[in-house]
Write a protein that holds these residues in place. Sequence first.
Motif, mmCIF file in Angstrom:
data_model
loop_
_atom_site.group_PDB
_atom_site.id
_atom_site.type_symbol
_atom_site.label_atom_id
_atom_site.label_comp_id
_atom_site.label_asym_id
_atom_site.label_seq_id
_atom_site.Cartn_x
_atom_site.Cartn_y
_atom_site.Cartn_z
ATOM 1 N N UNK A 1 3.063 8.815 3.898
ATOM 2 C CA UNK A 1 3.365 10.213 3.608
ATOM 3 C C UNK A 1 2.184 11.144 3.685
ATOM 4 N N UNK A 2 1.044 10.664 4.147
ATOM 5 C CA UNK A 2 -0.131 11.525 4.311
ATOM 6 C C UNK A 2 -1.052 10.860 5.328
ATOM 7 N N UNK A 3 -1.974 11.637 5.858
ATOM 8 C CA UNK A 3 -2.905 11.109 6.856
ATOM 9 C C UNK A 3 -4.270 11.745 6.625
ATOM 10 N N UNK B 1 0.825 -1.213 0.000
ATOM 11 C CA UNK B 1 0.000 0.000 0.000
ATOM 12 C C UNK B 1 0.862 1.267 0.000
ATOM 13 N N UNK B 2 2.102 1.181 0.506
ATOM 14 C CA UNK B 2 2.973 2.355 0.542
ATOM 15 C C UNK B 2 3.433 2.758 -0.858
ATOM 16 N N UNK B 3 3.159 1.917 -1.860
ATOM 17 C CA UNK B 3 3.460 2.304 -3.242
ATOM 18 C C UNK B 3 2.642 3.513 -3.677
ATOM 19 N N UNK B 4 1.567 3.810 -2.940
ATOM 20 C CA UNK B 4 0.691 4.935 -3.284
ATOM 21 C C UNK B 4 1.211 6.265 -2.761
ATOM 22 N N UNK B 5 2.384 6.250 -2.166
ATOM 23 C CA UNK B 5 3.000 7.508 -1.724
ATOM 24 C C UNK B 5 3.181 8.424 -2.928
ATOM 25 N N UNK B 6 2.770 9.675 -2.827
ATOM 26 C CA UNK B 6 2.557 10.518 -4.000
ATOM 27 C C UNK B 6 3.829 10.947 -4.741
ATOM 28 N N UNK B 7 4.988 11.020 -4.068
ATOM 29 C CA UNK B 7 6.164 11.485 -4.810
ATOM 30 C C UNK B 7 6.846 10.366 -5.582
ATOM 31 N N UNK B 8 6.322 9.150 -5.487
ATOM 32 C CA UNK B 8 6.896 8.039 -6.229
ATOM 33 C C UNK B 8 6.401 8.037 -7.673
ATOM 34 N N UNK C 1 10.654 18.769 12.237
ATOM 35 C CA UNK C 1 9.982 19.360 11.080
ATOM 36 C C UNK C 1 9.805 18.364 9.945
ATOM 37 N N UNK C 2 10.693 17.361 9.884
ATOM 38 C CA UNK C 2 10.644 16.386 8.799
ATOM 39 C C UNK C 2 10.150 15.056 9.316
ATOM 40 N N UNK C 3 9.116 14.523 8.675
ATOM 41 C CA UNK C 3 8.595 13.218 9.063
ATOM 42 C C UNK C 3 9.400 12.133 8.368
ATOM 43 N N UNK C 4 9.751 11.098 9.127
ATOM 44 C CA UNK C 4 10.525 10.007 8.566
ATOM 45 C C UNK C 4 9.639 9.096 7.737
ATOM 46 N N UNK C 5 10.261 8.442 6.751
ATOM 47 C CA UNK C 5 9.540 7.405 6.045
ATOM 48 C C UNK C 5 9.616 7.520 4.541
ATOM 49 N N UNK C 6 9.671 6.371 3.882
ATOM 50 C CA UNK C 6 9.636 6.281 2.434
ATOM 51 C C UNK C 6 9.128 4.902 2.026
ATOM 52 N N UNK C 7 9.871 3.867 2.406
ATOM 53 C CA UNK C 7 9.488 2.520 2.014
ATOM 54 C C UNK C 7 8.389 1.958 2.900
ATOM 55 N N UNK C 8 8.242 2.480 4.135
ATOM 56 C CA UNK C 8 7.263 1.946 5.071
ATOM 57 C C UNK C 8 6.433 3.065 5.687
ATOM 58 N N UNK C 9 6.115 4.057 4.889
ATOM 59 C CA UNK C 9 5.258 5.158 5.350
ATOM 60 C C UNK C 9 4.485 5.695 4.150
ATOM 61 N N UNK D 1 10.091 17.582 -1.608
ATOM 62 C CA UNK D 1 8.715 17.112 -1.460
ATOM 63 C C UNK D 1 8.450 16.816 -0.004
ATOM 64 N N UNK D 2 7.457 17.462 0.559
ATOM 65 C CA UNK D 2 7.125 17.210 1.957
ATOM 66 C C UNK D 2 6.618 15.793 2.124
ATOM 67 N N UNK D 3 6.987 15.204 3.255
ATOM 68 C CA UNK D 3 6.460 13.886 3.571
ATOM 69 C C UNK D 3 5.894 13.912 4.970
ATOM 70 N N UNK D 4 4.691 13.386 5.107
ATOM 71 C CA UNK D 4 4.015 13.320 6.393
ATOM 72 C C UNK D 4 3.613 11.878 6.638
ATOM 73 N N UNK D 5 3.794 11.463 7.874
ATOM 74 C CA UNK D 5 3.303 10.135 8.207
ATOM 75 C C UNK D 5 4.352 9.137 8.418
#
Length: 585
Positions: free
Chosen positions: A416-418, A262-269, A406-414, A581-585
Amino acid sequence: MGDARIVATRERGAAQRAAAFAVWYLRVVTFLNFLSAVWVSFGQDLRRHNTENYFTPYLLTAGFASGVFTMFLAITMRRRKRAAWILNLVLSGLFLLLFAFALAFPEIRRYPQNWISCILTAAFVASLVVGRREFYAKGDRSNPKLAAAVAIGGLLVTSLIAAFLVTVTNEAHDAHRSTFLDRWRYGVLRLVSVAADDSRFPGITTPNWVNVTINVLSTLLILAVFYAAFRSRRAVDPLTEDDERRLRALLDGYGDRDSLGYFALRREKSAVWSPTGKAAVVYRVLGGVSLASGDPIGDLEAWPGAIEPWLAEAREHGWIPAVMGASEEAGTVYARHGLDALELGDEAIVETAEFTLEGRAMRTVRQAYNRVKRAGYEVRIRRHQDIPADEMAYLLERADDWRDGATERGFSMALGRLGHPDDGQCMMLECTDGDGELRAVLSFVPWGPHGLSLDLMRRDRDSENGLMEFMVIELLNRAQEIQITQVSLNFAMFRSVFERGARLGAGPVLRLWRSLLSFFSRWWQIESLYRANAKYRPIWEPRFLLFEKSADLLRIGVASARAEGFLEAPGLPKWLHRKHLESHG
């Protein structure tokens, strides 16, 4: 047909060998250039050769700037950059013509060294011509203009600084004989090489440290110019609405295969699709690295059809292909396409039917759970789509207040939005204290129809210790109620090192590695994440970093750290930065 294939194979082999020769030639020249900059006598020999009817092979000069120049050419040529090939062909071709013309004079061709220099330069030119098809990687279209602007502006600034240094440090007794133009020309020559001929500049004598400083300035300038000239393509199209729709369709059919799907849906990918549209590789480009995350999405049989165009795109643009967080099954498929594997750690997966707080091994966890429960804390579990808009807005506000940094961690297992409307199947856990005030939230993304994967953890720092563990246990205890059979928790990096390193009989290397990781855990919580996951007695599923060449691991590591939010791109002007690119979550 067979003969044609044999000829094509031989031609390809010859091209590869020629390309390798060109790269190694530049590497050797780089070493000699740096050596001449630090070994005074060698630098003096080069200067003598360049002023006494001798000449040296292509790009062999003395100085840090020339060393950096050839080093960057070697690096970009190894990455098969077409622009680097063109630059080398033009420069080396001009050198070869100049050398051939010079050999027409008897006072030049009587020196064997000049013949050797001409032959080496000709061999380099020939290797470029033969290996031309091996240099195919495209750069960003804006690179030439940007490089020209950086070169012109940088040369003006550095040359003026050089002229100023020459002026204030001139030790010549007849310094009055030199004009500002003389000092500027002298500084420009020092920008090119510390071994430049200074006999044409009476009235100028500078300390050696000034020459070295000026040459270092030119080294910095060359770094900036080369960065601008040979950047990989910067802009990669993010997921379109059609991409996201197709990915969601694949997740509906194959989403239970990978907990990270489901994390493939992260928008900056971005996504590369198989010809059948039944599989996709989702990735992001950072620092010249095409970084895919997790397993390919979709039908296992269609994975190779998505992996091949992803690798082809990486080679076309000179990107380094890498995969972060791949499963063992995906690693096996990627290995057939030339990628090697390095185990990163393990993902903690809990089968809800097998989880229990009973038994001596769970005593500590059970006591902590009961302590929080007695304090009056309660957990509410809802799908995002079941949360009214005003309540979701309040949850988002509180979650943002509790965010660490200020920066939320995550890329492969986050994700990026809530709270996005498209993510209605995500699961929200809200924990309130005895007074009914919200103290923590957890959010999980769907993992197939009956699984969840942890996405976000936020809590009030003033709340009870052990609150997150209390919420996870509540989720596991009520799994049957919400029809969940498996839950993926945090990723534990280097989990096996901590586990095996603590055992009786562990070897000295393993114990040293464990001690080193424990030391760094003071800042990066490596060991604490492992212990936080281990208390649930999960199934450990290994996750891997996949790569083509071990020499690229440092760049891949930097790109991964940037993607996960642990590292920014330092020291570059904003107009040279990639879009943040901001990342949240």
